[in-house]
Enzyme design. Structure first.
Site, mmCIF file in Angstrom:
data_model
loop_
_atom_site.group_PDB
_atom_site.id
_atom_site.type_symbol
_atom_site.label_atom_id
_atom_site.label_comp_id
_atom_site.label_asym_id
_atom_site.label_seq_id
_atom_site.Cartn_x
_atom_site.Cartn_y
_atom_site.Cartn_z
ATOM 1 N N LYS A 91 67.516 -5.067 69.989
ATOM 2 C CA LYS A 91 68.597 -4.084 69.938
ATOM 3 C C LYS A 91 69.403 -4.326 68.663
ATOM 4 C CE LYS A 91 67.770 -2.919 74.344
ATOM 5 N NZ LYS A 91 67.238 -1.644 74.765
ATOM 6 N N HIS B 17 55.139 1.112 78.243
ATOM 7 C CA HIS B 17 56.493 1.481 78.646
ATOM 8 C C HIS B 17 56.441 2.811 79.386
ATOM 9 C CE1 HIS B 17 60.701 2.621 78.541
ATOM 10 N NE2 HIS B 17 60.973 1.356 78.307
#
Length: 459
Positions: free
Chosen positions: A165, A284
């Site tokens: 992130k 994902h």
């Protein structure tokens, strides 16, 4: 008998309560909410008809084929306890209706058309039984759990990951730096976020190069095998494969794909490439909640998970369970077992409507990710067991001292939990105590525990 034109009730042809299911049938459990005035038998028959051979009127060409051989059949209906006007309709499909080795075709048939049907207020596909004969037409996961452990040389514990992130906006060089720090600190994997593809601030090739450099540097310093999920998802299948080829040329162990937005056809192609070229494949599930979140309409995630095991993937995100409701915990563990085990018994309390035999299709590692941190570690170790990947994004990068200490804190917490479990301690009861003891000899863990004050788990 001549052709008889006209419209007749679906249930006359497609509702067959006496039907004995065959071992080769694909079985589906649908949650049906009929429109007012539509009897459940008709609603169940509508689903069977429109997802197999039926259409709204009798047609002349019906006489040119053997409908009894090819039609789907609604063979059982049961009311849903505690819900008014909701039923589970069980439908059996003959195997001949489906193309071999194509998840795309299977879904196009079973859920392609019928969900917009007027006679139904809502419809949800709760579970599928994939017959052994059909399972055998799929390659499945490129490698599976055992081969992955052998490639990574990591045994007897869950694997640790971290999503880098901020997910968007970092340059490739800074991104690679964060990857290096996390892997150097003790994580097994770092991860591209699902929406990191190839954007103006960071093109895919630059990211791949800097991440590979980070990986090799961390490997050299720690003596452990490291991985970074390089997201190969792209706008075309050709571009996706091109990225996977480049990853293979760099010698990295794993790539990644967003299987729902990318689509099952692209996913299966990538899974085949990964098996042929020794790459692990991380999956994902971006977009899953659009499909699976409504309780009465859509497709339950356990079906999407089964479909992924057929299409191919070595890891898939499957929720965290932690801090959720008890019922959800059982349901989640149900589809976690469907991902990992060879044979799963029917168990309605865990949402498993059919006994599923995967024969020798490799298993998929479930990935727990999203809002978890060191205090959750005992619960996660207890719930998911060794065959899982625990992913701490903010729980690593949010450490007050930086990324590498964040990684150290997670690794220490995990090793402490695994050791305690192996010594026979009860993680459910003593979890907080185990973490507190480990803090004494790890300042990094102590700092992490201070930031995310302990969460109470009622097991």
């Amino acid at each position: 008998v001549g052709f008889k034109a006209g419209v007749k009730d679906y249930k006359l042809t497609y509702y067959t309560p006496d039907y004995e299911t065959k071992d080769t049938d694909i079985l589906a459990a649908f949650r049906v909410t009929p429109q007012p005035g539509v009897p459940p038998e008709e609603a169940g028959a509508v689903v069977a008809a429109e997802s197999s051979t039926g259409t709204w009127t009798t047609v002349w060409t019906d006489g040119l084929t053997n409908l009894d051989r090819y039609k789907g059949r609604c063979y059982h209906i049961e009311p849903v306890a505690g819900e008014e006007n909701q039923f589970i309709a069980y439908v059996a499909y003959p195997l001949d209706l489906f193309e071999e080795g194509s998840v795309t075709n299977m879904f196009t048939s079973i859920v392609g058309n019928v969900f917009g049907f007027k006679a139904l207020r809502a419809l949800r596909l709760e579970d599928l039984r994939i017959p052994v004969a059909y399972v055998k037409t799929f390659q499945g996961p490129p490698h599976g759990i055992q081969v992955e452990r052998d490639k990574l040389n990591k045994y007897g514990r869950p694997l640790l990951g971290c999503t880098i992130k901020p997910k968007l906006g970092l340059s490739a060089k800074n991104y690679g730096r964060a990857v290096y720090e996390c892997l150097r600190g003790g994580l097994d994997f770092t991860k591209d976020d699902e929406n990191v593809n190839s954007q103006p601030f960071m093109r895919w090739r630059d990211r791949f190069l800097f991440c590979a450099e980070a990986l090799y540097k961390a490997q050299a310093e720690t003596g452990e095998i490291k991985g970074h999920y390089l997201n190969a998802t792209a706008g075309t299948c050709e571009e996706m494969i091109k990225r996977a080829v480049f990853a293979r040329e760099l010698g990295v162990p794993i790539v990644m794909h967003d299987y729902l937005t990318g689509g099952f056809t692209a996913n299966t192609s990538l899974a085949h490439y990964c098996r042929d070229n020794g790459l692990l494949l991380h999956i994902h599930r971006a977009m899953h909640a659009v499909i699976d979140r409504q309780k009465n309409h859509g497709i339950h995630f356990r079906v999407l998970a089964k479909a992924l095991r057929m299409s191919g993937g070595d890891h898939i995100h499957s929720g965290t369970v932690v801090g959720k409701l008890e019922g959800e915990r059982e349901i989640t563990l149900g589809f976690v077992d469907l991902l990992r085990d060879d044979f799963i018994e029917k168990d309605r309390s865990r949402g498993i409507y059919f006994t599923q035999d995967w024969v020798s299709l490799p298993g998929v590692l479930p990935v727990a990710s999203g809002g978890i941190h060191v205090w959750h570690m005992p619960a996660l170790t207890e719930i998911f067991g060794d065959d899982s990947v625990l992913q701490f994004g903010g729980g690593t990068l949010g450490h007050p001292w930086g990324n590498a200490p964040g990684a150290v804190a997670n690794r220490v917490a995990l090793e402490a939990c695994v050791q305690a479990r192996n010594e026979g301690r009860d993680l459910a009861r003593e979890g907080n105590e185990i973490i507190r003891e480990a803090c004494k000899w790890s300042p990094e863990l102590a700092a992490a525990c201070e930031v995310w004050k302990e969460i109470k788990f009622e097991f």
